[in-house]
Motif scaffolding. Structure first.
Motif, PDB file in Angstrom:
ATOM      1  N   UNK A 169       0.826  -1.210   0.000  1.00 39.70           N
ATOM      2  CA  UNK A 169       0.000   0.000   0.000  1.00 39.70           C
ATOM      3  C   UNK A 169       0.858   1.257   0.000  1.00 39.70           C
ATOM      4  N   UNK A 170       2.033   1.187   0.612  1.00 44.24           N
ATOM      5  CA  UNK A 170       2.938   2.343   0.638  1.00 44.24           C
ATOM      6  C   UNK A 170       3.310   2.745  -0.783  1.00 44.24           C
ATOM      7  N   UNK A 171       3.557   1.762  -1.628  1.00 43.25           N
ATOM      8  CA  UNK A 171       3.975   2.065  -3.003  1.00 43.25           C
ATOM      9  C   UNK A 171       2.810   2.502  -3.884  1.00 43.25           C
ATOM     10  N   UNK A 172       1.585   2.119  -3.505  1.00 43.02           N
ATOM     11  CA  UNK A 172       0.420   2.457  -4.332  1.00 43.02           C
ATOM     12  C   UNK A 172      -0.212   3.789  -3.977  1.00 43.02           C
ATOM     13  N   UNK A 173       0.146   4.356  -2.834  1.00 43.50           N
ATOM     14  CA  UNK A 173      -0.429   5.635  -2.421  1.00 43.50           C
ATOM     15  C   UNK A 173      -0.038   6.735  -3.390  1.00 43.50           C
ATOM     16  N   UNK A 183       7.919   6.528   4.513  1.00 43.61           N
ATOM     17  CA  UNK A 183       7.313   6.080   3.259  1.00 43.61           C
ATOM     18  C   UNK A 183       8.017   6.689   2.053  1.00 43.61           C
ATOM     19  N   UNK A 184       8.442   7.925   2.174  1.00 41.15           N
ATOM     20  CA  UNK A 184       9.189   8.557   1.080  1.00 41.15           C
ATOM     21  C   UNK A 184      10.514   7.842   0.859  1.00 41.15           C
ATOM     22  N   UNK A 185      11.178   7.450   1.953  1.00 40.58           N
ATOM     23  CA  UNK A 185      12.441   6.725   1.834  1.00 40.58           C
ATOM     24  C   UNK A 185      12.233   5.367   1.175  1.00 40.58           C
ATOM     25  N   UNK A 186      11.148   4.683   1.527  1.00 52.41           N
ATOM     26  CA  UNK A 186      10.844   3.384   0.904  1.00 52.41           C
ATOM     27  C   UNK A 186      10.651   3.554  -0.590  1.00 52.41           C
ATOM     28  N   UNK A 219      14.017   4.207  -2.317  1.00 50.00           N
ATOM     29  CA  UNK A 219      14.839   3.004  -2.418  1.00 50.00           C
ATOM     30  C   UNK A 219      14.320   2.048  -3.491  1.00 50.00           C
ATOM     31  N   UNK A 220      13.009   1.929  -3.617  1.00 47.14           N
ATOM     32  CA  UNK A 220      12.471   1.026  -4.636  1.00 47.14           C
ATOM     33  C   UNK A 220      12.690   1.572  -6.039  1.00 47.14           C
ATOM     34  N   UNK A 221      12.894   2.868  -6.148  1.00 45.01           N
ATOM     35  CA  UNK A 221      13.208   3.442  -7.456  1.00 45.01           C
ATOM     36  C   UNK A 221      14.628   3.085  -7.896  1.00 45.01           C
ATOM     37  N   UNK A 222      15.482   2.768  -6.925  1.00 42.90           N
ATOM     38  CA  UNK A 222      16.837   2.350  -7.263  1.00 42.90           C
ATOM     39  C   UNK A 222      16.804   0.972  -7.923  1.00 42.90           C
TER      40      UNK A 222
END
Length: 93
Positions: free
Chosen positions: A29-33, A41-44, A47-50
């Motif tokens: 849900x953090x990524x879908x918001x 949540x911004x840090x997550x 990091x997933x963009x890396x």
């Protein structure tokens, strides 16, 4: 008696699987918001963009290493290096 124990174990397994589904849903849900709710949540998301960092590892890093406060520096270093180091550190204290 053995049958009852197996049924209890299966019930516990079902409960654990439901809990895992809930944790994974919250992680996803953090990524879908549309917008992150807080800095973690911004840090997550960053990091997933890396390249080659998935949502599991990004969430683990942020929630357990970047956001969590440690009592002292030795524990934080142990947390980041190895699980065995944590166990050794706890035995010394």
């Amino acid at each position: 008696m053995a049958r009852a124990r197996i049924e209890r174990l299966l019930d516990r397994l079902e409960l654990v699987l439901k809990l895992i589904e809930q944790v994974e849903a919250a992680r996803d849900a953090v990524l879908k918001k549309a917008a992150p709710a807080d800095e973690a949540e911004q840090m997550i998301r960053s990091l997933t963009d890396l390249r080659s960092i998935g949502p599991d590892f990004a969430t683990l890093l942020v929630r357990e290493a970047f956001v969590r406060e440690f009592r002292d520096r030795a524990l934080s270093v142990a947390m980041l290096t190895r699980r065995n180091s944590i166990l050794q550190w706890r035995q010394r204290t």
